[in-house]
Every structure is written in C-alpha cells, then in structure tokens.
Design a protein around this motif. Structure first.
Motif, PDB file in Angstrom:
ATOM      1  N   VAL A  96     -10.109  29.980  11.860  1.00  0.00           N
ATOM      2  CA  VAL A  96     -10.218  29.469  10.545  1.00  0.00           C
ATOM      3  C   VAL A  96      -9.519  30.169   9.399  1.00  0.00           C
ATOM      4  N   PRO A  97      -8.508  29.604   8.869  1.00  0.00           N
ATOM      5  CA  PRO A  97      -7.800  30.493   7.908  1.00  0.00           C
ATOM      6  C   PRO A  97      -8.241  30.786   6.605  1.00  0.00           C
ATOM      7  N   SER A  98      -9.581  30.339   6.379  1.00  0.00           N
ATOM      8  CA  SER A  98     -10.339  31.014   5.245  1.00  0.00           C
ATOM      9  C   SER A  98     -11.035  31.924   5.631  1.00  0.00           C
ATOM     10  N   ASN A  99     -11.133  32.626   6.973  1.00  0.00           N
ATOM     11  CA  ASN A  99     -11.719  33.741   7.155  1.00  0.00           C
ATOM     12  C   ASN A  99     -10.740  34.518   7.581  1.00  0.00           C
ATOM     13  N   SER A 100     -11.144  36.012   6.823  1.00  0.00           N
ATOM     14  CA  SER A 100      -9.980  37.018   7.234  1.00  0.00           C
ATOM     15  C   SER A 100     -10.204  37.646   8.521  1.00  0.00           C
ATOM     16  N   SER A 101     -11.377  37.300   9.147  1.00  0.00           N
ATOM     17  CA  SER A 101     -11.530  37.833  10.507  1.00  0.00           C
ATOM     18  C   SER A 101     -12.541  37.035  11.202  1.00  0.00           C
ATOM     19  N   ARG A 102     -12.697  37.193  12.699  1.00  0.00           N
ATOM     20  CA  ARG A 102     -14.080  36.597  13.138  1.00  0.00           C
ATOM     21  C   ARG A 102     -15.069  37.176  12.717  1.00  0.00           C
ATOM     22  N   ARG A 103     -16.221  36.246  12.816  1.00  0.00           N
ATOM     23  CA  ARG A 103     -17.640  36.791  12.637  1.00  0.00           C
ATOM     24  C   ARG A 103     -18.183  37.731  13.695  1.00  0.00           C
ATOM     25  N   ARG A 104     -18.654  38.851  13.086  1.00  0.00           N
ATOM     26  CA  ARG A 104     -19.191  39.772  14.125  1.00  0.00           C
ATOM     27  C   ARG A 104     -20.672  40.422  13.464  1.00  0.00           C
ATOM     28  N   GLY A 105     -21.105  40.941  14.372  1.00  0.00           N
ATOM     29  CA  GLY A 105     -22.514  41.583  13.962  1.00  0.00           C
ATOM     30  C   GLY A 105     -23.452  40.972  13.275  1.00  0.00           C
ATOM     31  N   LEU A 106     -23.891  41.254  12.222  1.00  0.00           N
ATOM     32  CA  LEU A 106     -24.922  40.473  11.350  1.00  0.00           C
ATOM     33  C   LEU A 106     -24.254  39.270  10.477  1.00  0.00           C
TER      34      LEU A 106
END
Length: 332
Positions: free
Chosen positions: A143-153
């Motif tokens: 997803v280009p609007s995310n700087s990275s993958r979602r992780r942790g909480l």
C-alpha cells in the motif's frame, strides 16, 4: 487591477515529533518497536528515530539514551519552508530567546528554530524540511500510503501531545499558543473552584479536536509532560492492546475507555524504559466548520468528558493519572 497575492503568514501544519529521554534505550526500543510496531528508521549516537506505519516522513519519535527521563523537545512541522524563518522573526520581535538549529542537527530533519513557550516553558521546535525514506525492503507494504507493513499493536502515527504547567501560567501559555502559533481552542474546562483559570484546553490546527492539549499540573510546576498519544486504527485495536499488555511487565495506566472530550477510545500505558506515559488512541470526531465555537465542560458533566465509559481516570489528590515528566530547557 491586479491584487497583491494574499499571504496568511507562518502557520503550524501538525504536531510532528517528540524526543523522549530514556535511561534504558533498549527497553524503550523493545516497547515502541517490538510491541507497538514502530519502525526504527535510523539509530546513531545513542538516539533512535522511529515512525508509525502510516508516516512517510523520517520520524515522529526520537528515543534518546540519557540519565533522566526528560522530554527533550516537542516538534511541530510548519506549512512552508519560509515559515521557519518567519516564525523566528516573530519570536525575536516578541523578545523570546531562540536557538537556530542547523539542518542535520536532528537526523533526517532540516533547519529548525527552538524556543520555550511563554508561560509554560515547554521546549518547542519548528521545522519544515524532513526526509521521506523508504523502509527497508523486508518491511515495505504494498500500500503506497503506508511507509511499512503493519506490525505489533499497529501504531499508525503520532496523534497529539498533552502538556501541563502551573495554574498561574496556564492562561498565558494557552493564549499565546492560540495568538502566536494559530492553534484553535476546540474544547475546554475551567477549574471549578477558580473559574477564571483554565483547567485544560484542547487545541488544534488540523480538523482533529486536538493536536495539542495544555492543562494545570497537580504539582503546580511549569514545563511538565503528561502524555503523547499514538493513533491506532480502531476500537478493537485498543482492546487487543489491553489484552496483550496484561501479560507483559508494563505499567498499566488507565483504560480501556472512551473520552467524552474528543470522543476517542483510549488506553494509557507507560514506556517501561523511561516511565513516560503513552496513550493509544482511536476514533474521535473531526471539525470542519470554520465558525466552530469552543465547547466548555462544566460540572457535573465534566466527569463524562474525562471518561464516557470505562475506567474512571484517577484524578483525585495524589492520583496516578496526575503524574508528569519534566521537560528540558532551552538548551537540551
């Protein structure tokens, strides 16, 4: 006849960065990186620079290894590059002592101006330029609007900062923030026993109810830090965080619950490396009306403003929720 181009003057864009001093950098890194899921963009010289998974800029959080758990700086991004210089000029004209910080003084950030807020003595830094690095390939999202993958909480971004000062200076500081930096008062409460004094004011420059809050410190001291809030996607994420944190050796503050003020769900916890109070924050309403009139909370409804449902915040004499951390001076 050609009209001159309108210039609104220098403006604040949003609350962008907080620099938290921590006596135990590795423990704080575990908390923010491994548990909350923030990305460590850079780590150098006893400092770690982190961001949430929806922040494209270099960082919103700096963790600084130091002996005392002091907040070193509160950073606010301005709307235009020239606004740094324009704000510097205005501060100088007001007789406010400033420090000019060169580009690179803080990793990934351009030049900035540093000063203490009149009245509250909180160290603010105003900046515009900031790098926008890509995450390392193993962390990148599709997803280009995310700087990275979602992780942790799943911390998305820095949401707001809550400051406290003495009862004798809170009106001055809050008024200065509105008049000189352009913050708008959205909701507020007065001290019931001293109605001429603000108990707390929730201020914003964005459609959020608050990017910055300022209130009276229980110890009647200036320059105090109450909490920084990081945004998560939804209410379920708050409940998941509460469930997981119960299994960990982390100081559990208050919540989960929902504020009447701002109408967002909250969970207050403490960074185990520094003891600084951290709020996980989700929801809330937005303000789009240009003629918005600030909402005042009075007794008896004020208790619903603090907690609409969930754990009632411990704000009585000596209450845990009233504890604060100190801030650095003009020179950190």
């Amino acid at each position: 006849m050609t009209q001159p181009e309108y210039d609104p003057g220098p403006q604040i864009a949003y609350a962008g960065i907080i620099n938290l001093g921590t006596p135990d950098l590795e423990r704080s890194l575990w908390f923010f990186r491994d548990l909350l899921g923030m990305e460590v963009v850079e780590q150098v010289g006893g400092k770690a620079y982190l961001r949430g998974y929806q922040e494209l800029v270099h960082h919103s959080l700096i963790l600084t290894q130091q002996a005392e758990a002091t907040v070193n700086a509160y950073g606010f991004r301005v709307k235009r590059k020239q606004d740094v210089e324009l704000f510097h000029k205005e501060l100088t004209e007001q007789g406010i002592q400033t420090l000019e910080l060169a580009a690179g003084h803080e990793a990934g950030r351009g030049e900035a101006v540093r000063f203490l807020v009149p009245g509250s003595e909180h160290p603010f830094e105003l900046y515009y330029e900031i790098d926008k690095p890509e995450a390392e390939e193993s962390l990148r999202s599709k997803v280009p609007s995310n700087s990275s993958r979602r992780r942790g909480l799943g911390v998305r971004r820095l949401d707001h900062i809550n400051l406290q000062t003495s009862a004798s200076t809170v009106n001055q500081a809050e008024g200065w923030l509105r008049k000189s930096l352009g913050f708008k008062r959205r909701e507020f409460a007065r001290i019931p026993q001293a109605p001429d004094i603000l108990m707390a004011s929730w201020l914003s420059v964005t459609p959020q109810v608050h990017d910055l809050a300022i209130g009276v410190c229980a110890d009647d001291a200036p320059g105090q830090f109450h909490h920084v809030a990081f945004n998560v996607e939804n209410f379920h994420d708050i409940l998941t965080a509460a469930d997981q944190i119960r299994d960990l050796d982390i100081a559990y503050g208050a919540g989960p619950g929902k504020h009447g003020i701002g109408q967002a769900m909250y969970l207050y916890i403490h960074d185990p490396g520094s003891g600084h109070r951290i709020e996980l924050y989700s929801g809330g309403y937005h303000i789009f009306d240009p003629d918005w009139e600030a909402l005042e909370w009075k007794l008896p409804e004020l208790e619903f403003g603090q907690t609409w449902y969930g754990d009632v915040l411990d704000v009585g004499p000596g209450g845990q929720f009233l504890s604060t951390s100190p801030s650095a001076g003009l020179t950190p």
